[in-house]
Design a protein around this motif. Structure first.
Motif, mmCIF file in Angstrom:
data_model
loop_
_atom_site.group_PDB
_atom_site.id
_atom_site.type_symbol
_atom_site.label_atom_id
_atom_site.label_comp_id
_atom_site.label_asym_id
_atom_site.label_seq_id
_atom_site.Cartn_x
_atom_site.Cartn_y
_atom_site.Cartn_z
ATOM 1 N N ASP A 133 26.005 -35.732 -21.434
ATOM 2 C CA ASP A 133 25.358 -34.419 -21.404
ATOM 3 C C ASP A 133 24.455 -34.383 -20.173
ATOM 4 O O ASP A 133 23.247 -34.601 -20.265
ATOM 5 C CB ASP A 133 24.557 -34.191 -22.687
ATOM 6 C CG ASP A 133 23.972 -32.791 -22.778
ATOM 7 O OD1 ASP A 133 23.890 -32.104 -21.738
ATOM 8 O OD2 ASP A 133 23.580 -32.397 -23.876
ATOM 9 N N LEU A 160 28.845 -40.928 -29.134
ATOM 10 C CA LEU A 160 28.053 -40.201 -28.141
ATOM 11 C C LEU A 160 28.971 -39.573 -27.103
ATOM 12 O O LEU A 160 30.078 -40.049 -26.872
ATOM 13 C CB LEU A 160 27.097 -41.159 -27.430
ATOM 14 C CG LEU A 160 26.137 -41.943 -28.308
ATOM 15 C CD1 LEU A 160 25.459 -43.031 -27.496
ATOM 16 C CD2 LEU A 160 25.107 -41.028 -28.928
ATOM 17 N N SER A 208 27.580 -35.557 -37.312
ATOM 18 C CA SER A 208 27.156 -34.240 -36.848
ATOM 19 C C SER A 208 25.896 -33.803 -37.592
ATOM 20 O O SER A 208 25.635 -34.226 -38.718
ATOM 21 C CB SER A 208 28.278 -33.219 -37.027
ATOM 22 O OG SER A 208 28.561 -33.058 -38.392
ATOM 23 N N THR A 252 15.665 -34.267 -30.594
ATOM 24 C CA THR A 252 16.269 -32.960 -30.384
ATOM 25 C C THR A 252 15.349 -32.199 -29.443
ATOM 26 O O THR A 252 14.258 -32.660 -29.122
ATOM 27 C CB THR A 252 16.499 -32.221 -31.723
ATOM 28 O OG1 THR A 252 17.333 -31.089 -31.475
ATOM 29 C CG2 THR A 252 15.212 -31.806 -32.377
ATOM 30 N N ARG A 253 15.812 -31.057 -29.002
ATOM 31 C CA ARG A 253 15.028 -30.219 -28.096
ATOM 32 C C ARG A 253 14.550 -28.984 -28.828
ATOM 33 O O ARG A 253 15.310 -28.351 -29.549
ATOM 34 C CB ARG A 253 15.914 -29.760 -26.946
ATOM 35 C CG ARG A 253 15.610 -30.399 -25.652
ATOM 36 C CD ARG A 253 16.586 -29.910 -24.605
ATOM 37 N NE ARG A 253 15.937 -28.972 -23.697
ATOM 38 C CZ ARG A 253 16.449 -28.583 -22.554
ATOM 39 N NH1 ARG A 253 17.628 -29.018 -22.173
ATOM 40 N NH2 ARG A 253 15.806 -27.742 -21.790
ATOM 41 N N VAL A 271 27.469 -36.930 -31.323
ATOM 42 C CA VAL A 271 28.457 -35.990 -31.860
ATOM 43 C C VAL A 271 28.956 -36.413 -33.237
ATOM 44 O O VAL A 271 29.490 -35.595 -33.978
ATOM 45 C CB VAL A 271 29.637 -35.772 -30.884
ATOM 46 C CG1 VAL A 271 29.148 -35.053 -29.635
ATOM 47 C CG2 VAL A 271 30.328 -37.066 -30.532
ATOM 48 N N THR A 299 21.128 -32.185 -20.246
ATOM 49 C CA THR A 299 19.990 -32.740 -20.995
ATOM 50 C C THR A 299 19.422 -33.949 -20.280
ATOM 51 O O THR A 299 18.203 -34.141 -20.255
ATOM 52 C CB THR A 299 20.407 -33.085 -22.435
ATOM 53 O OG1 THR A 299 20.844 -31.870 -23.067
ATOM 54 C CG2 THR A 299 19.240 -33.669 -23.228
ATOM 55 N N PRO A 340 21.616 -30.036 -32.272
ATOM 56 C CA PRO A 340 22.018 -31.154 -31.420
ATOM 57 C C PRO A 340 20.966 -32.269 -31.412
ATOM 58 O O PRO A 340 19.761 -32.011 -31.466
ATOM 59 C CB PRO A 340 22.140 -30.529 -30.029
ATOM 60 C CG PRO A 340 22.261 -29.072 -30.257
ATOM 61 C CD PRO A 340 21.533 -28.780 -31.532
ATOM 62 N N ARG A 341 21.456 -33.507 -31.346
ATOM 63 C CA ARG A 341 20.588 -34.681 -31.250
ATOM 64 C C ARG A 341 21.095 -35.574 -30.125
ATOM 65 O O ARG A 341 22.293 -35.614 -29.852
ATOM 66 C CB ARG A 341 20.579 -35.464 -32.572
ATOM 67 C CG ARG A 341 19.914 -34.695 -33.677
ATOM 68 C CD ARG A 341 19.849 -35.493 -34.940
ATOM 69 N NE ARG A 341 19.170 -34.702 -35.973
ATOM 70 C CZ ARG A 341 18.780 -35.174 -37.130
ATOM 71 N NH1 ARG A 341 18.999 -36.438 -37.442
ATOM 72 N NH2 ARG A 341 18.164 -34.400 -37.995
ATOM 73 N N TRP A 342 20.156 -36.293 -29.510
ATOM 74 C CA TRP A 342 20.477 -37.178 -28.411
ATOM 75 C C TRP A 342 19.843 -38.542 -28.651
ATOM 76 O O TRP A 342 18.892 -38.667 -29.415
ATOM 77 C CB TRP A 342 19.954 -36.604 -27.097
ATOM 78 C CG TRP A 342 20.626 -35.340 -26.690
ATOM 79 C CD1 TRP A 342 21.726 -35.203 -25.903
ATOM 80 C CD2 TRP A 342 20.241 -34.004 -27.027
ATOM 81 N NE1 TRP A 342 22.055 -33.881 -25.741
ATOM 82 C CE2 TRP A 342 21.153 -33.123 -26.427
ATOM 83 C CE3 TRP A 342 19.211 -33.455 -27.804
ATOM 84 C CZ2 TRP A 342 21.072 -31.744 -26.556
ATOM 85 C CZ3 TRP A 342 19.133 -32.082 -27.935
ATOM 86 C CH2 TRP A 342 20.059 -31.234 -27.315
ATOM 87 N N ARG A 393 24.607 -37.399 -26.025
ATOM 88 C CA ARG A 393 24.496 -36.505 -27.180
ATOM 89 C C ARG A 393 25.236 -37.128 -28.354
ATOM 90 O O ARG A 393 26.359 -37.617 -28.213
ATOM 91 C CB ARG A 393 25.098 -35.142 -26.860
ATOM 92 C CG ARG A 393 24.955 -34.165 -27.999
ATOM 93 C CD ARG A 393 25.346 -32.753 -27.550
ATOM 94 N NE ARG A 393 25.186 -31.853 -28.656
ATOM 95 C CZ ARG A 393 26.215 -31.341 -29.348
ATOM 96 N NH1 ARG A 393 27.450 -31.614 -29.022
ATOM 97 N NH2 ARG A 393 25.974 -30.538 -30.358
#
Length: 113
Positions: A6, A3, A61, A84-85, A58, A9, A65-67, A56
């Motif tokens: 971020d 991670l 991958s 995700t957003r 990383v 976010t 993007p995922r959190w 986030r």
């Protein structure tokens, strides 16, 4: 899982209230949560309780993007949520019970808050 911070976010997440309109739900993400016995209202409730924004993701991958966020439900269940957003909506990808280490980190953060 690796991670990274971020802050942008994290700030966006703080503005969400846990209302249904904050989320992007479909049959696919609801099915994935069900296998962990996590209902959509459990995930929505997490945003109405203290959250720990882990960061986030990383590694591994992904194409978008995922959190990861840690929190509790109205019934006190400790859950981890990968999301995700989609615009201004949170799209839950996978909700599951917290792992032992995640729960320890979450509880320590709540004690220090």
């Amino acid at each position: 899982m690796r991670l990274e911070d971020d802050p942008e976010t994290a700030s966006w997440l703080d503005r969400l209230t846990g209302d249904e309109e904050d989320f992007d739900w479909d049959d696919g993400n609801q099915t994935k949560h069900a296998k962990h016995d996590v209902a959509p209202n459990d995930i929505e409730a997490m945003l109405r309780h203290p959250l720990l924004f882990a960061g986030r993701i990383v590694e591994p991958s992904h194409s978008e993007p995922r959190w990861l966020v840690l929190g509790t439900t109205d019934t006190g269940r400790h859950l981890a949520l990968i999301f995700t957003r989609r615009g201004d909506k949170l799209r839950p990808i996978s909700g599951r019970p917290m792992r032992r280490k995640e729960r320890s980190v979450y509880e320590e953060a709540c004690r220090q808050a």
